[in-house]
Design an enzyme around this catalytic site. Structure first.
Site, PDB file in Angstrom:
ATOM      1  CD  GLU A 172      38.618  76.211  63.585  1.00  0.00           C
ATOM      2  OE1 GLU A 172      37.888  76.035  64.568  1.00  0.00           O
ATOM      3  OE2 GLU A 172      39.493  77.101  63.524  1.00  0.00           O
ATOM      4  CD  GLU A 214      42.905  76.760  65.210  1.00  0.00           C
ATOM      5  OE1 GLU A 214      41.951  77.149  64.519  1.00  0.00           O
ATOM      6  OE2 GLU A 214      43.368  75.581  65.139  1.00  0.00           O
TER       7      GLU A 214
END
Length: 242
Positions: free
Chosen positions: A105, A125
């Protein structure tokens, strides 16, 4: 400031290196705060025309420090502004190795990405009961929805070569060439008029036409006049950012 972020100037380019190689450059609250400060300071420095962000060791960034998170810390709060708003100065992610979860990210928040061919990338995640809250859920704006959903829902990784095909990576090169390739791109950006570069980045990020006052601000600037003079005189322009 600690040594969690190493900085180096190469001409008009600032190289910032995540420096926790012993934990694959996992982002602790302290590293996040230091990186945030470095990015803000670089963006406020008119002598810095581009930034290269890389990692120490063989991994770019493995994401959030889960050990710190388990102890009640380790969120991305200190970098939310960068994930959401970015900075005017162009940022190139030089992925010397894999970029995972929050590390991926972080790369997505940059403007250009140069990745080692053998690097693995992805938002993993969900494998830890979390989700990609640092901007990974915007993947569907950048790749086909089916690709974004597969990456997000399975948490599985893709190669840098696949990421390049999807348009998430600008260059996939041997690991030993990542830094020089990123620096070459940064230097080419730094050669250009900073007002024009900043406005181009802003409008492309916002996906819109320029407003009349934005056109006026750049086209009537001293740099615009200098660019025209330099062209006529067959010399390199000297930018002032004004």
């Amino acid at each position: 400031m600690s040594d969690l972020i190493l900085t180096e100037r190469v001409g008009a380019v600032l190289v910032a290196t995540l420096n926790r190689p012993e934990v694959r450059n996992a982002m602790s609250p302290e590293l996040i705060d230091d990186l945030s400060a470095v990015l803000r300071e670089a963006d406020a420095d008119p002598a810095v025309r581009a930034i290269v962000l890389t990692g120490a060791g063989t991994v770019f960034c493995s994401g959030m420090d889960l050990k710190a998170f388990a102890k009640g810390g380790g969120t991305f709060d200190g970098l939310v502004w960068f994930f959401r708003e970015g900075i005017a100065t162009p940022v190139i992610a030089a992925l010397n190795g894999s970029a995972l979860a929050g590390g991926f990210e972080l790369a997505l928040a940059c403007d250009l990405v140069v990745a080692a061919e053998d690097a693995k990338l992805g938002i993993a995640e969900v494998k830890r009961g979390l989700f990609a809250a640092g901007g990974g859920t915007t993947l569907a704006d950048r790749v086909p929805l089916a690709v974004a959903l597969e990456m997000g829902l399975t948490g599985e990784l893709v190669t840098a070569a696949d990421a390049k095909q999807f348009g998430l990576v600008n260059r996939a090169v041997p690991a030993e060439r990542v830094r020089e390739t990123a620096l070459d791109l940064a230097a080419r950006i730094a050669e250009n008029g900073p007002l024009g570069v900043a406005m181009t980045k802003k409008l492309m990020r916002e996906r819109r036409w320029a407003e009349p006052e934005e056109v006026e601000a750049v086209f009537r600037s001293a740099d615009a006049a200098e660019g025209a003079r330099a062209f006529a005189e067959r010399r390199s322009p000297v930018w002032t950012g004004k």
